[in-house]
Design a protein around this motif. Structure first.
Motif, PDB file in Angstrom:
ATOM      1  N   ASN A 308      -7.897   6.198  11.670  1.00  6.75           N
ATOM      2  CA  ASN A 308      -6.486   5.801  11.609  1.00  6.75           C
ATOM      3  C   ASN A 308      -6.303   4.565  10.731  1.00  6.75           C
ATOM      4  OD1 ASN A 308      -5.720   7.885  13.295  1.00  6.75           O
ATOM      5  ND2 ASN A 308      -5.897   6.657  15.154  1.00  6.75           N
ATOM      6  N   GLU A 309      -7.221   3.587  10.925  1.00 10.26           N
ATOM      7  CA  GLU A 309      -7.140   2.392  10.091  1.00 10.26           C
ATOM      8  C   GLU A 309      -7.338   2.723   8.614  1.00 10.26           C
ATOM      9  OE1 GLU A 309      -9.896  -0.441  11.538  1.00 10.26           O
ATOM     10  OE2 GLU A 309      -8.816  -0.819  13.409  1.00 10.26           O
ATOM     11  N   VAL A 310      -8.323   3.638   8.352  1.00 14.66           N
ATOM     12  CA  VAL A 310      -8.562   4.052   6.964  1.00 14.66           C
ATOM     13  C   VAL A 310      -7.322   4.734   6.401  1.00 14.66           C
ATOM     14  CG1 VAL A 310      -9.894   5.619   5.506  1.00 14.66           C
ATOM     15  CG2 VAL A 310     -11.058   4.198   7.201  1.00 14.66           C
ATOM     16  N   ALA A 311      -6.721   5.624   7.256  1.00 12.50           N
ATOM     17  CA  ALA A 311      -5.507   6.319   6.797  1.00 12.50           C
ATOM     18  C   ALA A 311      -4.388   5.319   6.529  1.00 12.50           C
ATOM     19  CB  ALA A 311      -5.077   7.339   7.848  1.00 12.50           C
ATOM     20  N   GLN A 312      -4.249   4.360   7.484  1.00 17.60           N
ATOM     21  CA  GLN A 312      -3.232   3.335   7.272  1.00 17.60           C
ATOM     22  C   GLN A 312      -3.528   2.514   6.019  1.00 17.60           C
ATOM     23  OE1 GLN A 312      -3.172   1.088  10.877  1.00 17.60           O
ATOM     24  NE2 GLN A 312      -2.151   2.703  12.079  1.00 17.60           N
ATOM     25  N   HIS A 313      -4.832   2.174   5.826  1.00 16.72           N
ATOM     26  CA  HIS A 313      -5.223   1.434   4.634  1.00 16.72           C
ATOM     27  C   HIS A 313      -4.925   2.256   3.379  1.00 16.72           C
ATOM     28  CE1 HIS A 313      -7.325  -1.519   2.247  1.00 16.72           C
ATOM     29  NE2 HIS A 313      -8.112  -0.570   1.739  1.00 16.72           N
ATOM     30  N   GLY A 314      -5.220   3.565   3.457  1.00 19.27           N
ATOM     31  CA  GLY A 314      -4.901   4.435   2.314  1.00 19.27           C
ATOM     32  C   GLY A 314      -3.416   4.482   2.053  1.00 19.27           C
ATOM     33  N   ALA A 315      -2.633   4.560   3.168  1.00 20.13           N
ATOM     34  CA  ALA A 315      -1.179   4.572   2.990  1.00 20.13           C
ATOM     35  C   ALA A 315      -0.703   3.272   2.360  1.00 20.13           C
ATOM     36  CB  ALA A 315      -0.500   4.790   4.342  1.00 20.13           C
ATOM     37  N   VAL A 316      -1.307   2.158   2.843  1.00 13.74           N
ATOM     38  CA  VAL A 316      -0.949   0.865   2.269  1.00 13.74           C
ATOM     39  C   VAL A 316      -1.308   0.820   0.790  1.00 13.74           C
ATOM     40  CG1 VAL A 316      -1.468  -1.607   2.326  1.00 13.74           C
ATOM     41  CG2 VAL A 316      -1.085  -0.358   4.464  1.00 13.74           C
ATOM     42  N   GLN A 317      -2.566   1.298   0.502  1.00 13.81           N
ATOM     43  CA  GLN A 317      -2.974   1.315  -0.903  1.00 13.81           C
ATOM     44  C   GLN A 317      -2.041   2.190  -1.742  1.00 13.81           C
ATOM     45  OE1 GLN A 317      -7.101   2.507  -0.682  1.00 13.81           O
ATOM     46  NE2 GLN A 317      -7.790   0.395  -0.982  1.00 13.81           N
ATOM     47  N   LYS A 318      -1.666   3.335  -1.131  1.00 14.34           N
ATOM     48  CA  LYS A 318      -0.744   4.225  -1.842  1.00 14.34           C
ATOM     49  C   LYS A 318       0.601   3.536  -2.089  1.00 14.34           C
ATOM     50  CE  LYS A 318       1.101   8.920  -1.623  1.00 14.34           C
ATOM     51  NZ  LYS A 318       1.188  10.151  -0.814  1.00 14.34           N
ATOM     52  N   GLU A 319       1.062   2.841  -1.029  1.00 20.48           N
ATOM     53  CA  GLU A 319       2.304   2.101  -1.190  1.00 20.48           C
ATOM     54  C   GLU A 319       2.157   1.000  -2.238  1.00 20.48           C
ATOM     55  OE1 GLU A 319       3.458   0.644   2.581  1.00 20.48           O
ATOM     56  OE2 GLU A 319       3.976   2.618   3.402  1.00 20.48           O
ATOM     57  N   VAL A 320       0.966   0.313  -2.212  1.00 23.88           N
ATOM     58  CA  VAL A 320       0.710  -0.727  -3.213  1.00 23.88           C
ATOM     59  C   VAL A 320       0.721  -0.125  -4.613  1.00 23.88           C
ATOM     60  CG1 VAL A 320      -1.029  -2.343  -4.083  1.00 23.88           C
ATOM     61  CG2 VAL A 320      -0.500  -2.269  -1.648  1.00 23.88           C
ATOM     62  N   ALA A 321       0.035   1.066  -4.713  1.00 23.61           N
ATOM     63  CA  ALA A 321       0.010   1.724  -6.023  1.00 23.61           C
ATOM     64  C   ALA A 321       1.423   2.106  -6.454  1.00 23.61           C
ATOM     65  CB  ALA A 321      -0.886   2.958  -5.959  1.00 23.61           C
ATOM     66  N   HIS A 323       4.107   0.709  -5.412  1.00 30.12           N
ATOM     67  CA  HIS A 323       4.801  -0.538  -5.722  1.00 30.12           C
ATOM     68  C   HIS A 323       4.425  -1.031  -7.111  1.00 30.12           C
ATOM     69  CE1 HIS A 323       6.880  -4.263  -4.941  1.00 30.12           C
ATOM     70  NE2 HIS A 323       5.777  -4.952  -5.248  1.00 30.12           N
ATOM     71  N   GLY A 324       3.105  -0.915  -7.435  1.00 30.44           N
ATOM     72  CA  GLY A 324       2.677  -1.308  -8.778  1.00 30.44           C
ATOM     73  C   GLY A 324       3.330  -0.449  -9.850  1.00 30.44           C
ATOM     74  N   ALA A 325       3.391   0.872  -9.555  1.00 34.89           N
ATOM     75  CA  ALA A 325       4.050   1.762 -10.522  1.00 34.89           C
ATOM     76  C   ALA A 325       5.518   1.392 -10.672  1.00 34.89           C
ATOM     77  CB  ALA A 325       3.903   3.212 -10.061  1.00 34.89           C
ATOM     78  N   VAL A 326       6.141   1.090  -9.494  1.00 35.24           N
ATOM     79  CA  VAL A 326       7.553   0.687  -9.545  1.00 35.24           C
ATOM     80  C   VAL A 326       7.704  -0.593 -10.353  1.00 35.24           C
ATOM     81  CG1 VAL A 326       9.488  -0.138  -8.167  1.00 35.24           C
ATOM     82  CG2 VAL A 326       8.175   1.860  -7.436  1.00 35.24           C
ATOM     83  N   GLN A 327       6.773  -1.555 -10.057  1.00 39.04           N
ATOM     84  CA  GLN A 327       6.834  -2.801 -10.806  1.00 39.04           C
ATOM     85  C   GLN A 327       6.634  -2.565 -12.305  1.00 39.04           C
ATOM     86  OE1 GLN A 327       3.905  -5.284  -8.859  1.00 39.04           O
ATOM     87  NE2 GLN A 327       5.502  -6.374  -7.696  1.00 39.04           N
ATOM     88  N   LYS A 328       5.719  -1.649 -12.621  1.00 41.76           N
ATOM     89  CA  LYS A 328       5.474  -1.324 -14.024  1.00 41.76           C
ATOM     90  C   LYS A 328       6.727  -0.719 -14.657  1.00 41.76           C
ATOM     91  CE  LYS A 328       2.156   1.041 -16.993  1.00 41.76           C
ATOM     92  NZ  LYS A 328       0.951   1.914 -17.018  1.00 41.76           N
TER      93      LYS A 328
END
Length: 437
Positions: A308-321, A323-328
């Motif tokens: 679950n933590e890994v999935a949450q971390h992946g979701a966070v990373q996905k959101e970060v990615a 967010h980075g794409a949005v920022q880009k």
């Protein structure tokens, strides 16, 4: 030894042989299944009625009469442990003769055993410094009286006087205050003739004691219930002994069966105990498996939590990615907006555009330089692209408006028209060319 071997009587033990090897001197006699008279008297489960007692006493008297009339002459060691009983309940006398053969033998606890043997010995032999090993016939009579007391009393050779063996022997050897010391008979319910016979037999004076044949006469009344004929006596005694043997064997068999039943019950309890122990062991194994299962479940839960933590971390990373794409995209959009704003400002001539900027565009785009200058200029009055270039270079550090226009906004020279047209052409160029500014 030859004399002993020639002895043959129903109430005398049969002598088989002797071993004379060093450290292994022993006498071999017939086996008696019932043990000794001492063993029989010590068995409280065995009831001895008058007939049985009379039979035992009669066997002793007959055996002793035979010994006194034979070449053996005397026994010398008569006591209840030397009177053996065979499987037919016939008493046989043993341990007579061979005194010289057995002399000097070493026995464990010899002192205690010797003190016990002296309980049946006559006082004159106790006082004699060198008493004969074979004893005397009168001493045998004294010993018979002690054995008779032991049979009728069934409390040992001296009853329950509370004295040690050595104290009894000492009092018999040296009577205190001149009073004879003998087994107590006042508490026994004895016929007068039996009491009289015992008192005569253990008289202090050996010569006052009756011989063994006369004792049989003194105890004749004891055998009143027995037939007079010896053959008939043997038949009835044998029948009585057989009946007694049957009763004893039945009692023993019943006791054995009872023990077997108890043993079976014990075995059953042991089996049940073993089953309980097995169940306890199985229960322990189950508990161990449950504990292991709990540990596995705990590990699974931990693994699921990690997942679950890994999935949450992946979701966070996905959101970060994302967010980075949005920022880009935002950055790109900002750049586009900036270009659009610049483009709009240039089109409206609102930016402080200088000839330096125009000159930079011309210098960086050598391939399109001619096209820019020739294709956009309105050539009048002999103006050429090169003259426009010179105009731009001369006024490179001045604002565009001041370089080519006067204060009223009128072009300064004929070159100004061509320069203005060139700048407008640059503003209308695609964004990939304007990006070089």
């Amino acid at each position: 030894m030859k004399k002993i071997r020639e002895v043959r009587h129903e109430n005398i033990i049969s002598f088989i042989g002797a071993c004379v090897d060093y450290d292994n001197i022993c006498v071999l006699i017939a086996y008696c299944a019932r043990g000794s008279l001492e063993d029989v008297l010590g068995n409280n489960d065995l009831h001895l009625d008058t007939m049985f007692v009379s039979s035992l006493v009669a066997d002793i008297l007959k055996g002793m009469i035979y010994l006194h009339d034979s070449e053996i002459i005397s026994h010398g060691n008569l006591r209840s442990s030397n009177c053996l009983v065979d499987s037919r309940w016939v008493l046989q006398i043993s341990d007579f003769g061979l005194h010289e053969f057995k002399a000097g033998q070493e026995e464990p606890n010899s002192k205690a055993k010797e003190n016990k043997r002296l309980l049946w010995r006559a006082p004159e032999l106790l006082r004699h410094p060198a008493a004969p090993a074979r004893g005397t016939q009168k001493a045998d009579v004294y010993s018979f009286a002690i054995v008779l007391y032991e049979i009728v009393g069934r409390a040992g050779p001296w009853g329950t006087q509370g004295l040690s063996e050595s104290e009894i022997v000492s009092r018999v050897r040296c009577p205190p205050d001149g009073q004879l010391f003998r087994p107590p008979i006042d508490h026994l319910d004895l016929p007068d003739f039996v009491e009289k016979c015992m008192r005569c037999c253990w008289d202090e004076e050996p010569e006052q004691r009756p011989d063994i044949r006369y004792i049989r006469i003194l105890l004749k009344e004891m055998h009143t219930g027995l037939p007079a004929d010896d053959g008939e006596i043997r038949v009835q005694i044998t029948a009585f002994r057989t009946k007694l043997i049957t009763l004893i064997e039945a009692a023993q068999h019943e006791a054995v069966q009872k023990e077997v039943a108890q043993h079976g019950a014990v075995q059953k309890e042991v089996a049940q105990h073993g089953a309980v122990q097995k169940e306890v062991a199985q229960h322990g194994a189950v508990q161990k498996e449950v504990a292991q299962h709990g540990a596995v479940q705990k590990e699974v839960a931990q693994h699921e939590a990690v997942q679950n933590e890994v999935a949450q971390h992946g979701a966070v990373q996905k959101e970060v990615a994302q967010h980075g794409a949005v920022q880009k995209e935002v950055a790109q959009h900002g750049a586009v907006q900036k270009e659009v704003a610049q483009h709009d400002a240039w089109k409206r001539q609102e930016l402080p555009l200088t000839l330096q900027d125009v000159y930079s565009v011309l210098m960086k785009n050598k391939r399109q330089r001619k096209k820019i200058l020739t294709g956009s200029a309105v050539w009048t009055d002999g103006a050429t692209p090169w003259s426009v270039k010179r105009c731009i270079r001369r006024n490179v550090s001045r604002p565009f408006q001041h370089a080519v226009h006067d204060t009223a906004g009128v072009p300064r020279s004929r070159y100004a028209v061509a320069t203005t047209a060139a700048i407008r052409h640059i503003l209308a160029m695609p964004s990939r060319v304007k990006a070089l500014i």
